[in-house]
Scaffold this active site. Structure first.
Site, PDB file in Angstrom:
ATOM      1  N   SER A 154       0.829  -1.214   0.000  1.00  0.00           N
ATOM      2  CA  SER A 154       0.000   0.000   0.000  1.00  0.00           C
ATOM      3  C   SER A 154       0.858   1.257   0.000  1.00  0.00           C
ATOM      4  O   SER A 154       1.119   1.832   1.057  1.00  0.00           O
ATOM      5  CB  SER A 154      -0.914   0.000   1.240  1.00  0.00           C
ATOM      6  OG  SER A 154      -0.175  -0.327   2.409  1.00  0.00           O
ATOM      7  N   LYS A 207      10.052  -7.370   5.510  1.00  0.00           N
ATOM      8  CA  LYS A 207      10.091  -7.163   4.044  1.00  0.00           C
ATOM      9  C   LYS A 207      10.966  -5.967   3.677  1.00  0.00           C
ATOM     10  O   LYS A 207      11.519  -5.929   2.564  1.00  0.00           O
ATOM     11  CB  LYS A 207       8.669  -7.011   3.493  1.00  0.00           C
ATOM     12  CG  LYS A 207       7.795  -5.980   4.190  1.00  0.00           C
ATOM     13  CD  LYS A 207       7.886  -4.596   3.600  1.00  0.00           C
ATOM     14  CE  LYS A 207       6.952  -3.637   4.318  1.00  0.00           C
ATOM     15  NZ  LYS A 207       7.054  -2.249   3.836  1.00  0.00           N
ATOM     16  N   THR A 264       7.529  -4.049  -2.276  1.00  0.00           N
ATOM     17  CA  THR A 264       8.705  -3.288  -1.865  1.00  0.00           C
ATOM     18  C   THR A 264       9.976  -3.763  -2.562  1.00  0.00           C
ATOM     19  O   THR A 264      10.950  -3.006  -2.650  1.00  0.00           O
ATOM     20  CB  THR A 264       8.907  -3.363  -0.340  1.00  0.00           C
ATOM     21  OG1 THR A 264       8.927  -4.730   0.062  1.00  0.00           O
ATOM     22  CG2 THR A 264       7.790  -2.648   0.394  1.00  0.00           C
ATOM     23  N   ARG A 271      11.452   3.172  -0.609  1.00  0.00           N
ATOM     24  CA  ARG A 271      12.654   3.809  -0.045  1.00  0.00           C
ATOM     25  C   ARG A 271      13.733   2.765   0.248  1.00  0.00           C
ATOM     26  O   ARG A 271      14.914   3.014   0.048  1.00  0.00           O
ATOM     27  CB  ARG A 271      12.292   4.563   1.240  1.00  0.00           C
ATOM     28  CG  ARG A 271      11.287   5.680   1.037  1.00  0.00           C
ATOM     29  CD  ARG A 271      11.054   6.449   2.322  1.00  0.00           C
ATOM     30  NE  ARG A 271      10.501   5.615   3.380  1.00  0.00           N
ATOM     31  CZ  ARG A 271       9.221   5.383   3.567  1.00  0.00           C
ATOM     32  NH1 ARG A 271       8.344   5.926   2.747  1.00  0.00           N
ATOM     33  NH2 ARG A 271       8.797   4.641   4.571  1.00  0.00           N
TER      34      ARG A 271
END
Length: 369
Positions: A154, A207, A264, A271
């Site tokens: 998300s 994660k 991710t 990031r």
């Protein structure tokens, strides 16, 4: 997206929600709930953010191009008063928990608790505590058992654009998980409930470490085969660590597990992926963090995770290698070669004695496992 907006579900009850934190995720969830017809207040430590949200409906620091609903109100920088807190139906935490809960605890009435929802995740470096344990230590077992955790693939900038998104919502209380699902659920924000908050927390924290590994691989010039390998083997490590901790292995097949891991590890908007990519390109970690412009949680999580891995005695070579690159100064090329030269091994293997940390936590909460 007009089709989804036309299918918006009106809440059966309009809730008063206080969101602690006006960062990316706190802001996007506040926007979502205000758009869903709830009465939403956002607390920020920044006077500039409070002023801008109230006067221009813009957040000058996060999601800067987005216009927030006019009904959303910002408060702060003073911590919300007990009167404000007790007037809320829902408290949503999108900032580090312990200090906030310490201030908040005197305002909470265990006989009439608001719904408490947490979206922040990580492993405390010194104690290796998850947020659930911090809640138990700070506020007591009753509040911890009623707390609810949201995690999943998300990105905030997509949520505010009403891109279809799904998340896991977990709590030791099935009623609290369902209440949180009812609060958030919309055609563009689908919610799936579960009863394994430990697994959801671990998956959401771990994660980020594997996203750094995936970014390193991209930075070194490896392509799709390698990324798929890292995601799959990262999932195997997460499941092994989580099961040894006491989480359900099925949780790592959920939106909070493989869903968030895939996102991710495969997006340059992550990031943590970006930190890894720049490491793979030869940049120094200190320079990356100084110029990143936001926090990459995987950097600190890798330190707490290494202690968890050592305590549990599980094999997690990818996570261990990320730790060694970040915190022991190992070269990415050297650690990559070492990983690729590991001997062949069993692909799927779970620990034979799972659950020691979770058992200790459940005993603290007065729950039999």
């Amino acid at each position: 997206m007009d089709l989804l907006r036309s299918q918006q579900v009106s809440p059966s009850a309009r809730s008063k929600v206080l969101v602690f934190g006006a960062g990316n995720f706190g802001s996007c969830l506040a926007d979502h709930l205000a758009h869903s017809e709830h009465e939403v207040f956002v607390w920020s430590r920044s006077p500039n953010v409070v002023k801008s949200l109230n006067e221009t409906h813009r957040n000058p620091e996060y999601l800067q191009d987005h216009t927030f609903p006019a009904g959303l109100k910002a408060i702060g920088p003073e911590f919300p008063s007990p009167e404000v807190v007790r007037d809320m139906d829902v408290l949503l935490f999108a900032i580090p928990t312990e200090g906030t809960l310490t201030h908040l605890r005197p305002s909470l009435n265990e006989d009439d608790l608001p719904l408490m929802i947490y979206v922040n995740k990580g492993i405390e470096i010194n104690t290796q505590a998850l947020t659930l344990e911090i809640i138990a230590d700070t506020c007591g077992p009753a509040i911890a058992k009623a707390s609810t955790f949201i995690s999943g693939p998300s990105f905030a900038k997509e949520i505010v654009r009403r891109q279809p998104t799904s998340v896991s919502i977990a709590s030791l209380s099935k009623e609290a998980a369902q209440e949180a699902s009812d609060l958030f659920h919309q055609p563009w924000f689908r919610c799936y409930t579960g009863d394994d908050p430990i697994g959801v927390e671990l998956a959401g924290a771990l994660k980020n470490v594997y996203a750094i590994a995936a970014g390193i691989a991209d930075g070194l010039g490896f392509e799709n085969n390698t990324r798929a390998m890292l995601i799959t083997r990262g999932l195997a490590e997460m499941t092994r660590i989580g099961t040894a901790y006491g989480a359900s292995p099925l949780t790592f097949l959920s939106l909070a597990g493989v869903g968030d891991l895939f996102l991710t590890c495969s997006s340059t908007a992550s990031r943590n992926f970006t930190v890894g990519y720049r490491l793979g390109k030869g940049e120094k970690l200190e320079h990356i963090l100084d110029t990143l412009g936001s926090v990459a949680e995987g950097v600190s999580t890798a330190k707490g995770l290494k202690k968890v891995i050592d305590d549990l005695g599980v094999a997690a070579p990818i996570a261990t290698s990320v730790y060694e690159v970040l915190h022991e100064g190992q070269e990415v090329q050297e650690r990559s070669r070492a990983l690729l030269c590991l001997p062949a091994m069993s692909e799927l293997e779970l620990p034979s004695t799972p659950g020691r940390p979770a058992q200790r936590l459940m005993q603290k909460l007065g729950i039999e496992m």
